[in-house]
Write a protein that holds these residues in place. Structure first.
Motif: not given
Length: 702
Positions: A492-500, A546-553
């Motif tokens: 994936r080409y994205d702005v950051n890993i969390v968004n990907a 991890l914090a952002a991944v848990l927050a958005q999924s």
């Protein structure tokens, strides 16, 4: 035109190793294609093919040292696999069932064989007892059928495998005693030597082999070296059994039992072991058995026909009645009885060993100088014919019972299992193997889809970054392929890993995320900015990703810190907070933990409040795990250090976490990273963030 052909004369039997190997592998390739149309079991077809090309058939190939070597390896492979695939926890719990069946399948043939030899065939008493020992022994020729159908942990299979070891040991003990008494060598020292050697052999294999294997697998990750190590242990176990006066197949089986906890069913190593065995060694063994069959024995003399008929009828009736008696004792189904009879009715390995020993023992000579043997030539020829008949009966009966049991399991499933789509974000090669191993072990065989993800900043044009990302994904696909699992590669080409990650979760309907544990010492800005959403579970040390991944999924997320291979874990210690059973994802994460135990082995230990323990004990799948321990832990997680102080070196810790303001949240969850540093710095651990009620993403965005 082709001058080399003038010097290449093809003579029969074939002596060119290239032609011999090519012919045998061509038979292995063609047999299933032809026999499936004729409804002939594949295993029986290989035996018949061996008889056709062997020295008593078309004489294309001799049963020379190369065939014997490969065939011996194949037989040991069968016994090793039977021990390796056995449910050891269930075997320990119901081992006496196998003991009972072993006594049935030994004593009934002995009671039938002695009168047949003494009264029907007119043999002396020593020869009659040894003939009865031939009746009692058995070989798991048809085991590959149940292995292929995935029912190796059925109760009938467990009984058959355990009973085979018991009856073969007793039959070979009868052989040793009869030969010793017939030749006058069974003195007091003989019994002491036999008893001590057998005890030492079993103790060394079952106690020392696991220690050696555990030490090796922790230090060696090379796949080729691991497979060669397994081969060494198989043949070492067989050799130790031979030194102890036992049949080598018993040592191979014990080696399988010893290595069972160290080789997970879903691992790449298990896939390699089964692949090489089923493709090369086991077919060579079956073809080698066929080469022993001499159809001309029917026409040599009447006594050979009489002996072979008596052996075939006597063995078949005795083994069938042993299966019937076992069915009534343990309330098995008709299909389980058929499967048990099929697995126990074939006679190859121990039978051949016994008859050859008996044939070579000369008790005296006739006035004409002819040797008087313990077992005469008619028994030798009759045994060869009996092998063909019992292998045919075994494969047909096993195939029928195994297919019915496998079909019944599919039909009786309560409902189809939901699909499992697992996303594995990867950023370095060091953790690829273990993250994929956990993902495969935590999911079911038929419903998993794995996705490896590597994200590249869409603003970079560096070709080396893109090349490295593809290299990591290729490594992940190769690792999964070694375990016969397909891996979807996502670059994936994205702005950051969390968004990907969160984008793939939506696009691919991801149900689980498995990611490595990345530690950070500084307090993350994201955790500080959104404490009401994340609370302290990820706190200052597990990182903002991890914090952002848990927050958005809101999917089951496993955060893994692998400090040793998953296969070397002896206990999985799971800490479950109060009211975790009321969370939406309770059964989802619990299924993942139970799958780990079923697929990789080890003991499952729960620490939870009493009400939560009751929920953990319930459910159909809970009964599938036999080696499990439930411990009441009513105190809050602030008191966890006193339990962590009792940990063992090969424990893996599982912490069921929660987000702030959810039902199972505890403030002490924020201290878990510190607990790991202080009390479990050498232990592997997994943090589980389950699916929880509500929409996490909306709360974060608000």
């Amino acid at each position: 035109m082709f001058p080399l052909l003038a010097h290449t004369a093809i003579e029969l039997p074939l002596e060119d190793p290239i032609l011999k190997f090519m012919l045998i592998m061509a038979i292995v390739l063609a047999a299933p294609l032809l026999l499936n149309k004729l409804k002939v079991p594949y295993l029986l077809g290989l035996i018949i093919a061996g008889a056709v090309i062997g020295p008593h058939g078309l004489n294309l190939v001799l049963r020379d040292s190369s065939i014997i070597l490969s065939g011996t390896a194949g037989l040991l492979y069968i016994m090793f696999l039977s021990g390796l695939e056995m449910d050891t926890a269930d075997f320990r719990r119901t081992g006496w069932h196998s003991l009972v069946f072993g006594l049935y399948t030994f004593s009934i043939p002995m009671l039938v064989g002695i009168p047949v030899g003494y009264f029907v065939l007119g043999f002396p008493i020593h020869s009659s007892v040894l003939l009865a020992g031939l009746f009692a022994s058995q070989t798991l020729v048809a085991y590959p059928i149940v292995s292929k159908l995935g029912i190796t942990r059925d109760k009938a299979v467990t009984l058959a495998v355990g009973g085979t070891i018991i009856t073969d040991m007793l039959a070979l003990l009868v052989l040793t005693i009869v030969v010793g008494t017939a030749t006058g060598s069974a003195d007091t020292a003989f019994w002491y030597r036999l008893g001590i050697s057998v005890v030492l052999c079993v103790a060394v294999i079952l106690l020392l082999f696991p220690l050696i294997g555990h030490w090796f697998f922790r230090r060696c990750t090379d796949s080729v070296s691991q497979y060669v190590f397994v081969l060494v242990m198989v043949f070492l176990g067989a050799f130790l059994a031979q030194l102890a006066g036992l049949e080598p197949i018993i040592g191979a089986f014990l080696a399988g039992l010893a290595m069972n906890p160290l080789i997970p069913r879903t691992s790449a190593l298990m896939n390699r072991i089964e692949f090489v065995g089923n493709a090369v060694f086991i077919p060579f063994f079956l073809i080698g058995v066929g080469m022993l069959i001499d159809y001309r024995a029917f026409f040599k003399d009447w006594q050979t026909i009489e002996v072979s008929a008596a052996m075939i009828v006597g063995i078949t009736l005795a083994k069938y009645h042993a299966a019937v008696l076992t069915q009534k004792t343990f309330r098995l189904t008709r299909d389980q009885r058929t499967l048990l009879f099929g697995l126990s009715s074939a006679h190859v390995a121990a039978t051949l060993a016994a008859v050859m020993v008996g044939y070579n023992v000369v008790l005296g000579h006739t006035p004409d100088g002819e040797p008087i043997r313990l077992l005469n030539e008619s028994v030798l020829n009759g045994t060869i014919l009996m092998i063909l008949a019992t292998c045919a009966v075994s494969t047909f009966a096993t195939q029928r019972g195994a297919h019915n049991i496998a079909a019944g399991r599919t039909h009786n499933d309560e409902k189809p299992a939901a699909s499992e789509h697992v996303l594995i974000p990867l950023s370095n090669t060091a953790s690829v193997n273990e993250l994929i191993g956990l993902s495969i072990g935590a999911t079911s065989l038929r419903n998993r889809s794995l996705y490896a993800l590597n994200a590249v900043d869409n603003r970079t044009d560096d070709p080396e970054v893109q090349k490295r990302a593809r290299g990591i994904l290729d490594m992940a696909a190769s690792t999964a392929a070694a375990a016969d699992v397909h891996m979807h590669r996502l670059l994936r080409y994205d702005v950051n890993i969390v968004n990907a990650i969160t984008s793939v979760v939506r696009e691919r309907n991801i149900t689980d995320i498995v990611m490595g544990m990345h530690r950070e010492k500084a307090v993350s800005a994201l955790a500080a900015a959104f404490p009401s959403v994340l609370g302290q579970p990820v706190g200052p040390s597990l990182g903002k990703t991890l914090a952002a991944v848990l927050a958005q999924s809101n999917v089951t997320t496993l955060v893994y810190r692998p400090l040793q291979p998953l296969a070397t874990i002896k206990r999985h210690v799971v800490f479950v907070p109060r009211r975790a059973e009321k969370e939406a994802g309770f059964h989802l994460w619990l299924d993942r933990v139970r799958n780990i135990i079923r697929n990789t082995g080890g003991k499952l230990v729960f620490y939870a409040p009493a009400a939560t323990l009751e929920a953990l004990r319930k459910g159909r799948k809970a009964r599938q795990i036999t080696d499990v321990e439930y411990n009441a832990f009513e105190a809050g997680w602030e008191e966890m250090p006193r339990i962590l102080c009792t940990l063992k070196r090969n424990d893996c810790l599982w912490f069921v976490m929660s987000r702030r303001d959810r039902l199972s949240y505890q403030a002490a969850m924020g201290r878990i990273p510190g607990f790991l540093d202080d009390y479990a710095d050498d232990n592997s651990c997994v943090l589980i963030y389950p699916v929880q009620a509500g929409d996490t993403e909306k709360r974060f965005m608000a």
